[in-house]
Design a protein around this motif. Structure first.
Motif, mmCIF file in Angstrom:
data_model
loop_
_atom_site.group_PDB
_atom_site.id
_atom_site.type_symbol
_atom_site.label_atom_id
_atom_site.label_comp_id
_atom_site.label_asym_id
_atom_site.label_seq_id
_atom_site.Cartn_x
_atom_site.Cartn_y
_atom_site.Cartn_z
ATOM 1 N N TYR A 1 0.841 -1.206 0.000
ATOM 2 C CA TYR A 1 0.000 0.000 0.000
ATOM 3 C C TYR A 1 0.866 1.243 0.000
ATOM 4 O O TYR A 1 1.942 1.256 0.594
ATOM 5 N N ASN B 1 0.498 5.781 0.275
ATOM 6 C CA ASN B 1 -0.396 6.933 0.466
ATOM 7 C C ASN B 1 0.013 8.067 -0.465
ATOM 8 O O ASN B 1 -0.112 9.237 -0.129
ATOM 9 N N LEU C 1 -8.960 10.608 -1.042
ATOM 10 C CA LEU C 1 -9.521 9.281 -0.798
ATOM 11 C C LEU C 1 -9.998 8.650 -2.098
ATOM 12 O O LEU C 1 -10.340 9.353 -3.047
ATOM 13 N N ARG D 1 -14.005 4.272 -2.331
ATOM 14 C CA ARG D 1 -14.521 3.610 -1.129
ATOM 15 C C ARG D 1 -14.048 4.302 0.156
ATOM 16 O O ARG D 1 -14.161 3.760 1.239
ATOM 17 N N HIS E 1 -10.930 5.091 0.964
ATOM 18 C CA HIS E 1 -9.645 4.622 1.475
ATOM 19 C C HIS E 1 -8.512 5.557 1.093
ATOM 20 O O HIS E 1 -8.403 5.953 -0.069
ATOM 21 N N TRP F 1 -5.382 4.683 1.168
ATOM 22 C CA TRP F 1 -4.247 3.897 0.662
ATOM 23 C C TRP F 1 -4.540 3.335 -0.733
ATOM 24 O O TRP F 1 -5.657 2.907 -1.000
ATOM 25 N N TYR G 1 2.541 -1.419 4.360
ATOM 26 C CA TYR G 1 2.065 -0.052 4.152
ATOM 27 C C TYR G 1 3.291 0.847 4.089
ATOM 28 O O TYR G 1 3.977 1.015 5.099
ATOM 29 N N LYS H 1 -5.626 9.075 10.604
ATOM 30 C CA LYS H 1 -6.604 8.414 9.722
ATOM 31 C C LYS H 1 -5.939 7.315 8.918
ATOM 32 O O LYS H 1 -6.502 6.242 8.718
ATOM 33 N N LYS I 1 -6.773 3.138 8.968
ATOM 34 C CA LYS I 1 -7.173 2.368 7.784
ATOM 35 C C LYS I 1 -6.175 1.269 7.429
ATOM 36 O O LYS I 1 -6.228 0.720 6.342
ATOM 37 N N THR I 2 -5.245 0.992 8.324
ATOM 38 C CA THR I 2 -4.336 -0.128 8.043
ATOM 39 C C THR I 2 -4.921 -1.388 8.677
ATOM 40 O O THR I 2 -5.649 -1.302 9.668
ATOM 41 N N SER I 3 -4.604 -2.526 8.081
ATOM 42 C CA SER I 3 -5.181 -3.765 8.608
ATOM 43 C C SER I 3 -4.203 -4.437 9.565
ATOM 44 O O SER I 3 -3.034 -4.073 9.625
#
Ligand SMILES: Nc1ncnc2c1ncn2[C@@H]1O[C@H](COP(=O)(O)OP(=O)(O)OP(=O)(O)O)[C@@H](O)[C@H]1O
Ligand SMILES: [Mg+2]
Length: 503
Positions: free
Chosen positions: A160, A162, A168, A171, A173, A175, A250, A265, A269-271
């Protein structure tokens, strides 16, 4: 016989009721309970069915004789599954369960808004009644977890970025992602084997340490700081870590982040199971700014961190989040504050070429748990590079040559990237490649010796000057190699144009 007797004597309604009672009585005395896990639950796909299928695939390949094979989109490996109406036995914490894959033809008259498979598929799970609570609780949780793990291993991981500067996507996001295909692994990474083993063990401890982190009340995250000269494998190490653990990456471009809240933010939004990377952290920090502020405040949390190019040393600029600045406090909160644990199992990796330029607040223990020095190539690292690029083991190189390489290695201070260059260039003639490398190492070692004697004599060159000279020398030596070839060509009367000479 009893069924046909019932058919003759009783009308259908009573027959049905009697059969139901018999069935209930049988169930009452049976020691087992049964669970149907169908592929389609009403109109939705049953997640549990897919999970069970994946979970059983890890066992089926060992035990089954007839298996179904599948390979999903974006997947890089095949999964095995139970064939129609096949069964197997699994055990969990001393509890035995029996799985059967039940496939029956679907009634073609069934009406549905969407096309359904021609067959009804489902798993029938049989377990002893006394084990019911374990099976429905821990066991099915375990199955789901294991399935997620398998899914992650089979699917391509993602890288990912940025780089859109805070905007954004459709959706929401921040990333952008691409499949992550970097081939670097710990096997191909040239560094001291003990250090490598230590890092791998640390990573494994982290990945398997959920209960430890829970017990000790720590957020399940770990920080690594990779530092060392350019070309020593810092980025390759990150890729190797991701490949080793099967995590997403990321790659955080700090210069694209404008405020602390934007940073937060991005973090949100990282998993889980991911590596969050900030490369060249020293280049993202405005050091002039930091020093100016440090004189006016004791608290590190007020230091400014601003993207290079955002105005240099504007010491009096906005303190927190205003305009184009994020603060060191924002960055520290990102890695260490309350927000850093929104999600779990995450690794933070910072890289830098100049650890001495970093703020002590970033280096304090607990923030970056492990500081890893990626240094110039050692002899042990060289052996890995010889294996990687030439397929040479230790025995394949003459003993004398190997000794010479070992002697000169430490003094030469060559990075793995420089060594790789020499080996790649000569990889068609392997023996020549090793000799060429020895020459290059000797030249560098001599240069370093001269440099240190000059330095002792009072000449104080900067590190940058030194690096530049080393590079110039390497280019020179590689041109020399090219020069010989050129001469040979000239002797043969080939046409050689000026471009080739430059190359
Ligand atoms: N330790 C290593 N083991 C194997 N290959 C290496 C190693 N170090 C460098 N290389 C090779 O050199 C190239 C550059 O390495 P890498 O990008 O990892 O260096 P880096 O330390 O991140 O440099 P920089 O500080 O400039 O970002 C890579 O393509 C890799 O193949
Ligand atoms: Mg790098």
């Amino acid at each position: 016989f009893s069924q046909s007797l019932i058919q003759v004597v009783f009308p259908p309604e009573i027959r049905f009721a009697i059969l139901k009672i018999i069935h209930r009585i049988c169930n009452w005395f049976s020691a087992y309970c049964y669970y149907d896990i169908t592929e389609i639950d009403g109109v939705n796909t049953n997640e549990l069915y897919n999970a069970v299928q994946l979970y059983l695939s890890s066992y089926a390949c060992v035990t089954g004789n007839r298996l179904s094979l599948t390979r999903g989109l974006n997947s890089s490996s095949i999964t095995f599954g139970l064939s129609n109406n096949d069964s197997l036995i699994d055990a969990f914490n001393g509890v035995k369960v029996h799985w059967e894959h039940v496939v029956t033809p679907r009634n073609s008259q069934t009406f549905s808004w969407r096309p359904l498979p021609e067959e009804k598929r489902g798993f029938l799970l049989r377990a002893k009644k006394k084990d019911k609570s374990v099976v429905l609780g821990d066991y099915l949780d375990f199955v789901m977890e294991k399935a997620n793990e398998i899914r992650r291993k089979n699917q391509d991981r993602l890288l990912y970025t940025n780089s859109r500067g805070g905007s954004l996507d459709s959706r929401g996001h921040p990333w952008e992602s691409v499949p992550f295909k970097h081939p670097s692994t710990f096997e191909t990474l040239a560094m001291d084997p003990e250090k490598k083993a230590e890092i791998m063990a640390d990573l494994l401890d982290f990945a398997n340490g959920e209960s430890f982190y829970q017990r000790t009340g720590r957020a399940w995250k770990r920080g690594y700081l990779l530092y060392g000269p350019p070309g020593t494998g810092k980025s390759s190490m990150i890729a190797a870590m991701a490949n080793f653990l099967g995590y997403d990456i990321y790659d955080l471009e700090l210069t694209e982040v404008h405020t602390n809240s934007e940073l937060r933010k991005l973090l949100m939004k990282t998993s889980s199971k991911s590596i969050i990377v900030i490369e060249d952290i020293d280049c993202s920090i405005n050091l002039t700014n930091r020093k100016n502020n440090s004189t006016s405040s004791n608290s590190s949390s007020n230091y400014n961190v601003s993207p290079p190019g955002s105005g240099g040393g504007g010491g009096g600029s906005s303190e927190d989040g205003g305009g184009n600045t994020i603060t060191l406090s924002g960055l520290l909160n990102f890695t260490d504050g309350l927000w850093s644990c929104c999600g779990s199992e995450r690794i933070f990796v910072f890289t830098t070429n100049h650890i001495e330029k970093l703020d002590p607040a970033l280096l304090r223990s607990g923030r970056m748990d492990m500081h890893i020095h990626m240094s110039y190539s050692s002899f042990a690292a060289l052996k890995i590079l010889l294996k990687n690029y030439l397929g040479y083991n230790e025995d394949d190189v003459e003993k004398e040559l190997l000794e010479q390489l070992e002697q000169v290695m430490e003094r030469a201070e060559m990075t793995p990237a420089d060594i790789s260059e020499v080996l790649i260039k000569n990889r068609r003639n392997k023996d020549k490649a090793v000799w060429e490398l020895l020459e290059a190492l000797k030249t560098r070692a001599e240069m370093n010796d001269n440099k240190s004697s000059n330095n002792n004599a009072g000449k104080n060159n900067t590190i940058e000057d030194e690096e530049q000279e080393k590079r110039a020398l390497l280019v020179e030596s590689s041109n020399e190699i090219g020069g010989d070839e050129l001469q040979e060509k000239c002797n043969k009367g080939d046409d050689v144009n000026d471009d080739e000479k430059v190359l």
